[in-house]
Design a protein around this motif. Structure first.
Motif: not given
Length: 662
Positions: A172-173, A177-181, A433-434, A462-465
């Motif tokens: 997922y990550q 990243l690919a979409l953001a760039l 970008l993330l 993607p995670e918080g904790s």
């Protein structure tokens, strides 16, 4: 490789492995116990020495109070019940387990994780994990070095990696990243940022190479930093308002109607997490185009044909996924060919990322890595094996360093506890970008120092904790066993040798039992995962073959209703499907098994061929200490089961009714 070729010349006892695990028989229990007790006491001393002037909050006589004793009794009871229930667990530690991608745990990682748990660090930021968050960033650099990515934080284009709950989240990550760039240069054009050299149109902006996209990002950051504070805030908001992360997919593509939603290209052997990922990001399952394979390895000609079509119809591509060790078959895609196809497409204006899903095979890269980080020649690696690595496999690993990102699962061939996956990108600068702003957790400054920047790890993931103990386990393991062929490579070396022995033994098995069963390894193994297809002599229907293999698997699968000791071996199954194989490979395999292609039902239940799947992770499959080969024992067991499910009369074998065939 000849079925009769001896393995004794290659095999020797590796005493380093003796200290790596608790052991199939719990041989290293005293070592693990000493480590746990020593560091539990050390943790207690740490607590007592934090302001030792404070009095104990729990009175010394509390342990005698009836309420205390009642609580202790309840706790002990539940823990005993848990311990008893866990005895029904699958014995991953045993060389008799050759099923799914699980094995015993490395002692350095297990001990480090147990040691760290009482401190309970949360790697969301340095405020909650001042020690283990640095370890997690270092683990990313350790894995980057293993893959051949730049790993010196002083260098601007250094790689970056972080741990995840597993390979699925790492994938997922990669998509995020690919979409953001890919979308960011389009946002810059839409915001009409002055004084930046940007592509002339949205299509060109959306199809920059990975390196060119990062160059545009850096130019924007440099320009922005030079603006007065008021102007800086204005332009930052103006660009953010145009980004796909702000507009959403619907709004972004509505604002740029000449652009189509990009495709993700992956082989049909790709893990189902890619389908889940596209749904999660809102791209949609329709944007995942699965490409045909040759021998369960991505077909480069099919990829090139697809890219030519995309250029012709102006269909953007977000990413091409190559698999380094497929989940079902352990096969390795031609990563070098994927990169070559990307270069050709880029020359025609079609840019995209290349991601390697190395959740399974990532740690095999240690076999190809020298202690100084350089790549080993194929001829040097091959001296340690019978067949591994083929030229194609070596070329794939040699090309890893030129890909854009990768998924690796330390909880698979890294022998660490679940869940410890990892995402690694080749150039960390794109991670900006993330970044997520959250001033109540993160410091508002943007430090230039690499390690300081990523101590606010939660901004980028993607995670918080997230558990710092997992990072400690991975970091310590990689320090004890550095990720090169002389250290960590000892583990995959033992398992690749076991896979070669298994492959040879499977060929002998096919000859020895040829009178009652067809047996075939459908694909020579690229890694330490070997499949076996079986069909009783005289049977020509796919339904019959599947029922036969299903009956065999009944004796290999986990059954919580039976005592564990009744199982001699544990194994798994998978399927061969015509849509994955292609017509030529399907015909080859079915013919070799004596199956009638006409019995393949493309719409019904029997549209696939059930086969046994063996994951050979345990380094003790060949027990030199006691002169035991669990591979031989497995095939002897399998032979008995095959013979018990078939009987032979004067004319031909007839299947016993209990196998469900007749």
């Amino acid at each position: 490789m000849s079925a009769a070729q001896p393995f004794s010349a290659l095999e020797s006892r590796d005493h380093t492995l003796d200290a790596c695990f608790l052991g199939p028989y719990g041989e290293n229990d005293a070592l693990l116990e000493r480590l746990i007790v020593e560091f539990l006491r050390d943790h207690v001393y740490w607590r007592r020495n934090f302001h030792p002037e404070d009095p104990p909050a729990i009175a010394t006589g509390a342990a005698q109070h009836p309420d205390y004793l009642a609580f202790e009794s309840r706790m002990r009871r539940e823990l005993h019940l848990l311990s008893a229930a866990l005895k029904k667990s699958v014995p991953f530690h045993s060389p008799r387990y050759i099923g799914h991608m699980a094995s015993d745990l490395l002692l350095p990682g297990l001990a480090a994780q147990i040691l760290t748990l009482p401190y309970n660090p949360n790697n969301v930021s340095e405020d909650a994990a001042p020690v283990t968050v640095d370890m997690e960033v270092q683990v990313g650099l350790q894995l980057a070095r293993m893959l051949g990515y730049p790993h010196d934080p002083v260098q601007p284009a250094c790689a970056f990696g972080h741990l995840t709950s597993g390979g699925t989240l790492a994938n997922y990550q990669a998509l995020r990243l690919a979409l953001a760039l890919k979308a960011f240069p389009v946002a810059l054009r839409a915001a009409r940022v002055p004084q930046l050299e940007l592509p002339p149109d949205d299509w060109s902006a959306f199809n920059l190479s990975h390196a060119d996209g990062i160059a545009v990002l850096e130019a924007w950051q440099t320009w922005l930093a030079a603006q007065p504070p008021t102007e800086r805030a204005h332009w930052l908001k103006r660009v953010d308002d145009e980004r796909v992360e702000q507009r959403g997919l619907v709004g972004f593509f509505a604002a740029h109607p000449q652009l189509r939603v990009p495709l993700v290209l992956a082989p049909v052997t790709a893990h189902y997490s890619w389908s889940k990922g596209l749904k999660l990001l809102g791209l949609g399952r329709d944007q995942l185009e699965l490409l045909p394979t040759r021998g369960m390895r991505l077909d480069p000609s099919a990829l090139r044909g697809t890219l030519e079509r995309c250029v012709r119809i102006r269909q953007p591509v977000l990413m091409c996924v190559a698999v380094l060790g497929s989940t079902e078959y352990g096969t390795i895609d031609p990563i070098d060919e994927v990169l070559a196809a990307r270069t050709e497409a880029q020359a025609h204006g079609l840019g995209f990322s290349v991601h390697v899903d190395a959740a399974w095979g990532g740690y095999l890269a240690t076999l190809f890595r020298n202690e100084n980080g350089t790549l080993r020649r194929r001829e040097e690696v091959a001296t340690e094996y019978v067949q591994f690595p083929t030229p194609a496999v070596h070329a794939a690993f040699a090309a890893l360093g030129d890909t854009d990102s990768a998924t690796v699962d330390p909880h698979k061939l890294g022998y660490l506890p679940y869940g410890t996956g990892a995402f690694i990108c080749r150039d960390h600068r794109a991670m900006a970008l993330l970044a997520e702003r959250a001033d109540y957790v993160f410091h508002t400054s943007t430090p230039s120092d690499y390690l300081a920047r990523y101590r606010s790890l939660g901004q980028f993931i993607p995670e918080g904790s997230k558990a710092g103990a997992a990072a400690a386990a991975a970091y310590v393991t990689h320090k004890v066993l550095p990720l090169d062929h002389r250290h960590f490579g000892r583990l995959p070396r033992a398992t690749i040798r076991a896979a070669e022995a298994f492959y040879a033994r499977a060929q002998r098995f096919a000859l020895d039992l040829a009178d009652c069963v067809h047996a075939l390894v459908p694909f020579a193994p690229d890694s330490n995962l070997v499949c076996l297809a079986l069909n009783p002599r005289g049977n020509t229907s796919l339904a019959g073959a599947n029922a036969f293999v299903g009956a065999l698997h009944d004796t290999l699968r986990c059954d919580p209703g039976q005592p564990l000791q009744l199982k001699e071996f544990f194994g798994s199954v998978t399927s061969l499907r015509p849509e994955e194989l292609g017509l030529v490979e399907t015909a080859r395999i079915l013919n070799a098994l004596g199956l009638d292609l006409a019995t393949l039902n493309h719409d019904g239940e029997n549209r696939r061929l059930l086969i046994l799947r063996h994951t050979l992770m345990n380094p003790y499959l060949i027990d030199h200490e006691n002169g035991i080969s669990y591979i031989d024992r497995y095939f002897e067991f399998l032979g008995r089961r095959v013979q018990s499910l078939t009987v032979t009369d004067a004319s031909r074998p007839t299947l016993i009714r209990k196998a469900g065939i007749g």
